[in-house]
Design a protein around this motif. Structure first.
Motif, PDB file in Angstrom:
ATOM      1  N   UNK A 200     -26.937 -14.291  -3.441  1.00 65.21           N
ATOM      2  CA  UNK A 200     -27.402 -14.172  -2.067  1.00 65.21           C
ATOM      3  C   UNK A 200     -26.752 -15.198  -1.141  1.00 65.21           C
ATOM      4  N   UNK A 201     -26.183 -16.254  -1.704  1.00 68.02           N
ATOM      5  CA  UNK A 201     -25.352 -17.137  -0.883  1.00 68.02           C
ATOM      6  C   UNK A 201     -24.116 -16.394  -0.422  1.00 68.02           C
ATOM      7  N   UNK A 202     -23.500 -15.626  -1.340  1.00 65.12           N
ATOM      8  CA  UNK A 202     -22.361 -14.787  -0.950  1.00 65.12           C
ATOM      9  C   UNK A 202     -22.756 -13.826   0.170  1.00 65.12           C
ATOM     10  N   UNK A 203     -23.892 -13.154  -0.021  1.00 65.94           N
ATOM     11  CA  UNK A 203     -24.289 -12.139   0.955  1.00 65.94           C
ATOM     12  C   UNK A 203     -24.584 -12.747   2.321  1.00 65.94           C
ATOM     13  N   UNK A 204     -25.361 -13.827   2.350  1.00 64.80           N
ATOM     14  CA  UNK A 204     -25.760 -14.401   3.631  1.00 64.80           C
ATOM     15  C   UNK A 204     -24.588 -15.065   4.347  1.00 64.80           C
ATOM     16  N   UNK A 205     -23.666 -15.687   3.581  1.00 65.42           N
ATOM     17  CA  UNK A 205     -22.475 -16.258   4.214  1.00 65.42           C
ATOM     18  C   UNK A 205     -21.623 -15.157   4.838  1.00 65.42           C
ATOM     19  N   UNK A 206     -21.454 -14.056   4.103  1.00 66.70           N
ATOM     20  CA  UNK A 206     -20.668 -12.938   4.627  1.00 66.70           C
ATOM     21  C   UNK A 206     -21.350 -12.318   5.840  1.00 66.70           C
ATOM     22  N   UNK A 207     -22.661 -12.177   5.778  1.00 64.38           N
ATOM     23  CA  UNK A 207     -23.412 -11.586   6.890  1.00 64.38           C
ATOM     24  C   UNK A 207     -23.337 -12.472   8.126  1.00 64.38           C
ATOM     25  N   UNK A 208     -23.421 -13.771   7.919  1.00 67.07           N
ATOM     26  CA  UNK A 208     -23.368 -14.693   9.057  1.00 67.07           C
ATOM     27  C   UNK A 208     -22.009 -14.616   9.749  1.00 67.07           C
ATOM     28  N   UNK A 209     -20.940 -14.656   8.952  1.00 63.03           N
ATOM     29  CA  UNK A 209     -19.600 -14.570   9.544  1.00 63.03           C
ATOM     30  C   UNK A 209     -19.403 -13.236  10.263  1.00 63.03           C
ATOM     31  N   UNK A 210     -19.850 -12.160   9.632  1.00 61.34           N
ATOM     32  CA  UNK A 210     -19.670 -10.836  10.215  1.00 61.34           C
ATOM     33  C   UNK A 210     -20.397 -10.727  11.560  1.00 61.34           C
ATOM     34  N   UNK A 211     -21.631 -11.164  11.586  1.00 62.67           N
ATOM     35  CA  UNK A 211     -22.423 -11.040  12.813  1.00 62.67           C
ATOM     36  C   UNK A 211     -21.907 -11.960  13.922  1.00 62.67           C
ATOM     37  N   UNK A 212     -21.483 -13.165  13.558  1.00 60.52           N
ATOM     38  CA  UNK A 212     -20.947 -14.076  14.566  1.00 60.52           C
ATOM     39  C   UNK A 212     -19.689 -13.480  15.198  1.00 60.52           C
ATOM     40  N   UNK A 213     -18.836 -12.884  14.385  1.00 63.57           N
ATOM     41  CA  UNK A 213     -17.601 -12.311  14.925  1.00 63.57           C
ATOM     42  C   UNK A 213     -17.895 -11.063  15.767  1.00 63.57           C
ATOM     43  N   UNK A 214     -18.898 -10.291  15.355  1.00 65.84           N
ATOM     44  CA  UNK A 214     -19.293  -9.154  16.186  1.00 65.84           C
ATOM     45  C   UNK A 214     -19.803  -9.639  17.539  1.00 65.84           C
ATOM     46  N   UNK A 215     -20.545 -10.737  17.546  1.00 62.59           N
ATOM     47  CA  UNK A 215     -21.051 -11.280  18.807  1.00 62.59           C
ATOM     48  C   UNK A 215     -19.897 -11.749  19.694  1.00 62.59           C
ATOM     49  N   UNK A 216     -18.865 -12.320  19.076  1.00 60.51           N
ATOM     50  CA  UNK A 216     -17.689 -12.743  19.849  1.00 60.51           C
ATOM     51  C   UNK A 216     -17.033 -11.535  20.511  1.00 60.51           C
ATOM     52  N   UNK A 217     -16.846 -10.468  19.725  1.00 56.43           N
ATOM     53  CA  UNK A 217     -16.214  -9.261  20.266  1.00 56.43           C
ATOM     54  C   UNK A 217     -17.064  -8.665  21.386  1.00 56.43           C
ATOM     55  N   UNK A 218     -18.386  -8.638  21.193  1.00 53.80           N
ATOM     56  CA  UNK A 218     -19.266  -8.087  22.220  1.00 53.80           C
ATOM     57  C   UNK A 218     -19.158  -8.879  23.517  1.00 53.80           C
ATOM     58  N   UNK A 219     -19.060 -10.193  23.409  1.00 54.78           N
ATOM     59  CA  UNK A 219     -18.953 -11.025  24.609  1.00 54.78           C
ATOM     60  C   UNK A 219     -17.677 -10.758  25.377  1.00 54.78           C
ATOM     61  N   UNK A 220     -16.552 -10.678  24.675  1.00 57.47           N
ATOM     62  CA  UNK A 220     -15.286 -10.420  25.367  1.00 57.47           C
ATOM     63  C   UNK A 220     -15.224  -8.976  25.867  1.00 57.47           C
ATOM     64  N   UNK A 221     -15.904  -8.063  25.173  1.00 62.41           N
ATOM     65  CA  UNK A 221     -15.967  -6.694  25.662  1.00 62.41           C
ATOM     66  C   UNK A 221     -16.645  -6.604  27.018  1.00 62.41           C
ATOM     67  N   UNK A 222     -17.680  -7.403  27.218  1.00 59.02           N
ATOM     68  CA  UNK A 222     -18.358  -7.399  28.525  1.00 59.02           C
ATOM     69  C   UNK A 222     -17.474  -8.016  29.599  1.00 59.02           C
ATOM     70  N   UNK A 223     -16.643  -8.995  29.219  1.00 59.26           N
ATOM     71  CA  UNK A 223     -15.697  -9.549  30.193  1.00 59.26           C
ATOM     72  C   UNK A 223     -14.693  -8.480  30.636  1.00 59.26           C
ATOM     73  N   UNK A 224     -14.282  -7.629  29.713  1.00 57.95           N
ATOM     74  CA  UNK A 224     -13.375  -6.546  30.070  1.00 57.95           C
ATOM     75  C   UNK A 224     -14.022  -5.588  31.070  1.00 57.95           C
ATOM     76  N   UNK A 225     -15.300  -5.304  30.864  1.00 52.80           N
ATOM     77  CA  UNK A 225     -15.993  -4.369  31.759  1.00 52.80           C
ATOM     78  C   UNK A 225     -16.044  -4.877  33.192  1.00 52.80           C
ATOM     79  N   UNK A 226     -16.000  -6.207  33.364  1.00 52.28           N
ATOM     80  CA  UNK A 226     -16.030  -6.771  34.722  1.00 52.28           C
ATOM     81  C   UNK A 226     -14.768  -6.436  35.510  1.00 52.28           C
ATOM     82  N   UNK A 227     -13.709  -5.999  34.811  1.00 52.33           N
ATOM     83  CA  UNK A 227     -12.453  -5.672  35.498  1.00 52.33           C
ATOM     84  C   UNK A 227     -12.502  -4.300  36.169  1.00 52.33           C
TER      85      UNK A 227
END
Length: 357
Positions: A200-227
């Protein structure tokens, strides 16, 4: 990112991958007898836990269910890539600002699909570790069965032939069986705890990285929409010429840099315990006995292989019972690999601008 539009000609390892090297491709991607459809999914769900020793059946079912989860995530990743392509194709016929932004949104959504694919590989680390617990459970079951069998034989003889000399012999065998069982149970207890925490250390570490990177993409996606200029216009009025090509390209570059440089130490979300939770957790850790001269049972694996007496049977010996890796029966044919994303049609003007940059 999106291989058609990405400004990166080669995908160098990210900071996270350098810190924690990626695992080999998931075992669910290697081969499939039943293809990509749902037949294998339904078969695993219905047959999970029906074979093998009783002790390992519940965990075997969990392993099968997790394989279905991984196959589903793999499908989601592929379909996200296809969605990204379709969005980009649709945007070609729109106004300049919508066309440019949908193009760049396709870049981000394609990266989401690739992250899903990477997450499946790391998720498989968790599943394989859980499987090792299941295999140990399967190995312990014969020692339990033998001890129970001898106990039943003794009880039966004492009822039918109280003075039978076989009782003494069986009681001696029971003592040996109990000793073997004690070692086996201690091994099972130790390995279960060790592997459970690792899995479960493997799972939670992978889940944390995955979700953090998705949040990064979502944030920059909203910046694109402002254009996009969403100011209402009256019939016949012409919108101002779009001049956001450089801005959208810069946003994509910033997103790529953020994903490349992300490491666990810089995670934006942290799980902070309340004072009460922290106190109780510390108390629990303090109450766990830490003996200096602990009992190391890892070296006792090898001696417990008395095939003649049947005291210890490794998990691999259960193949004849149809237990060992029921999923192998469906993975004899190679699965089609995920095709790289390409966009058909004429090159778009801003692609040439990106390539020139």
């Amino acid at each position: 990112m999106h291989r058609t539009y990405s400004m990166r000609q080669s995908r160098a390892p990210t900071a996270s991958q350098l810190q924690n090297p990626p695992p080999p491709p998931s075992s669910t991607k290697t081969g499939r007898l039943f293809g990509k459809g749902g037949f294998g999914h339904a078969l695993r769900h219905r047959t999970a836990g029906q074979f093998g020793p009783d002790l390992a059946k519940k965990l075997s079912q969990l392993v099968k269910m997790e394989k279905n989860v991984m196959r589903s995530m793999e499908l989601v990743g592929r379909e996200r890539m296809e969605v990204a392509q379709q969005l980009s194709l649709w945007g070609e016929a729109c106004d300049d600002d919508v066309s440019d932004v949908t193009d760049k949104l396709g870049v981000l959504l394609y990266e989401v699909g690739e992250l899903e694919d990477q997450y499946v590989d790391r998720y498989d680390q968790y599943r394989v570790t859980i499987k090792s617990i299941r295999n140990i459970e399967a190995s312990v079951q014969p020692s339990r069965d033998r001890k129970q069998k001898i106990t039943d034989q003794i009880a039966q003889l004492k009822y039918k032939e109280p003075n039978s000399p076989k009782i003494v012999v069986l009681e001696q065998e029971l003592v040996r069986a109990e000793a073997e069982s004690l070692v086996a149970e201690a091994q099972l207890s130790n390995i279960t705890r060790e592997k459970l925490k690792a899995a479960y250390t493997y799972q939670f570490d992978a889940l944390r990285e995955h979700c953090e990177k998705l949040a990064i993409i979502a944030g920059y996606g909203k910046h694109l929409l402002d254009l996009i200029d969403d100011t209402p216009v009256t019939p016949g009025e012409t919108r101002a010429a779009y001049d956001g090509y450089e801005a959208s390209k810069a946003i994509i570059q910033d997103c790529e840099d953020a994903l490349t440089n992300w490491v666990t130490a810089n995670a934006a979300v942290s799980s902070k315990l309340s004072t009460r939770s922290r106190t109780l957790s510390q108390r629990r850790r303090a109450n766990i006995p830490r003996t200096i001269d602990g009992h190391d049972l890892t070296a006792q694996d090898a001696p417990l292989n008395d095939r003649e007496s049947g005291l210890w049977i490794p998990a691999s010996a259960h193949k004849a019972d149809g237990y060992e890796e029921e999923e192998e029966e469906e993975e004899e044919a190679a699965a089609p690999s995920i095709q790289e994303h390409t966009v058909e049609g004429e090159s778009r003007g801003r692609q040439e601008a990106v390539a020139a940059a």
